[in-house]
Design an enzyme around this catalytic site. Structure first.
Site, PDB file in Angstrom:
ATOM      1  N   ASP A  46      23.684  -1.165  33.965  1.00 56.48           N
ATOM      2  CA  ASP A  46      24.775  -0.231  34.286  1.00 56.48           C
ATOM      3  C   ASP A  46      26.036  -0.582  33.501  1.00 56.48           C
ATOM      4  O   ASP A  46      27.136  -0.650  34.059  1.00 56.48           O
ATOM      5  CB  ASP A  46      25.063  -0.246  35.786  1.00 56.48           C
ATOM      6  CG  ASP A  46      25.805   1.011  36.247  1.00 56.48           C
ATOM      7  OD1 ASP A  46      25.749   2.041  35.523  1.00 56.48           O
ATOM      8  OD2 ASP A  46      26.435   0.983  37.314  1.00 56.48           O
ATOM      9  N   LYS A  48      29.068   0.198  31.424  1.00 55.27           N
ATOM     10  CA  LYS A  48      29.964   1.338  31.209  1.00 55.27           C
ATOM     11  C   LYS A  48      31.392   0.852  31.404  1.00 55.27           C
ATOM     12  O   LYS A  48      31.616  -0.266  31.895  1.00 55.27           O
ATOM     13  CB  LYS A  48      29.647   2.474  32.185  1.00 55.27           C
ATOM     14  CG  LYS A  48      29.789   2.085  33.645  1.00 55.27           C
ATOM     15  CD  LYS A  48      29.452   3.245  34.568  1.00 55.27           C
ATOM     16  CE  LYS A  48      29.596   2.837  36.041  1.00 55.27           C
ATOM     17  NZ  LYS A  48      29.275   3.961  36.946  1.00 55.27           N
ATOM     18  N   ASN A  51      32.606  -0.605  34.671  1.00 53.59           N
ATOM     19  CA  ASN A  51      32.099  -1.922  35.052  1.00 53.59           C
ATOM     20  C   ASN A  51      32.578  -3.023  34.113  1.00 53.59           C
ATOM     21  O   ASN A  51      31.984  -4.094  34.057  1.00 53.59           O
ATOM     22  CB  ASN A  51      30.570  -1.907  35.102  1.00 53.59           C
ATOM     23  CG  ASN A  51      30.049  -1.115  36.283  1.00 53.59           C
ATOM     24  OD1 ASN A  51      30.763  -0.905  37.263  1.00 53.59           O
ATOM     25  ND2 ASN A  51      28.813  -0.658  36.191  1.00 53.59           N
TER      26      ASN A  51
END
Length: 228
Positions: A46, A48, A51
């Site tokens: 995840d 991105k 994050n």
């Protein structure tokens, strides 16, 4: 837990466009984090801007490990459709077996996000995003001919007198990110956020025009989704 007082990279991208050296500094720090994870057979899944955390001292940290997968000799691949749609690799979208390299794809999408201000297909509905990722392959920048940091790439994002100030790379990665984050917090930047959002919507429309397709329902920013 370490406190990152600069917020997320997503917060920064909502305020300004990044200069090429700043994008490189963020990518380098994220790659170091991914190298650590991958050396221990862990997939983040995840990656991105939401994050990635930044500090006022210029530090950059990869965060949110809730979707990580631990690989082993018995299970060296995963096939779950996990992540945030616009940043997902084609193998993840198709439910094929994948390894740590899907994080590199997501980092590449984040690189485009730093250049364009938002990820490809970010405003599309989830199923529509999956269709576009499978059909179009690696996405391209909407304006590849315009140099990073040039006025052509900075429409209405910063006040005219501050456009150069926020995008100057002082020479070191830490100083660059630190100065960038502080410039985002200075008065006057927030007044231009709505204009920046309008510009991003127009770039998204132009990007999608290059790929004719049936009209589909539009939705907001994608969220994490999963299916085993």
């Amino acid at each position: 837990m370490e406190f990152m007082d600069g917020g997320t990279l997503s917060d920064v991208l909502r305020a300004v466009y990044l200069e090429e050296g700043q994008i490189g500094a963020v990518c380098r720090e994220c790659l170091q984090g991914l190298r650590f994870l991958h050396s221990r057979q862990v997939i983040h899944r995840d990656v991105k801007s939401g994050n990635v955390l930044v500090g006022m001292d210029g530090s950059v940290k990869l965060a949110d490990f809730g979707l990580c997968a631990q690989l082993s000799r018995e299970r060296s691949k995963r096939s779950s459709r996990v992540g945030t749609p616009s940043w997902m690799a084609p193998q993840v979208v198709r439910g094929e077996a994948y390894g740590p390299k899907v994080d590199i794809w997501s980092l590449g999408i984040m690189g485009l996000e730093m250049v364009e201000g938002e990820a490809p297909y970010q405003r599309e509905a989830r199923l529509r995003v999956f269709e576009l990722i499978e059909r179009n392959g690696p996405p391209q920048t909407a304006e590849p001919q315009a140099p990073l940091g040039s006025p052509a790439r900075l429409p209405a994002v910063l006040p005219a007198g501050r456009r150069g100030q926020a995008l100057v790379c002082p020479g070191t990665a830490a100083a660059s990110i630190c100065d960038l984050r502080r410039s985002c917090l200075q008065p006057g930047c927030s007044d231009h956020l709505s204009q920046a959002s309008a510009g991003r919507m127009e770039r998204t429309r132009l990007r999608l025009r290059k790929t004719p397709c049936p009209a589909t329902e539009r939705s907001g920013e994608g969220h994490a989704c999963s299916s085993v």
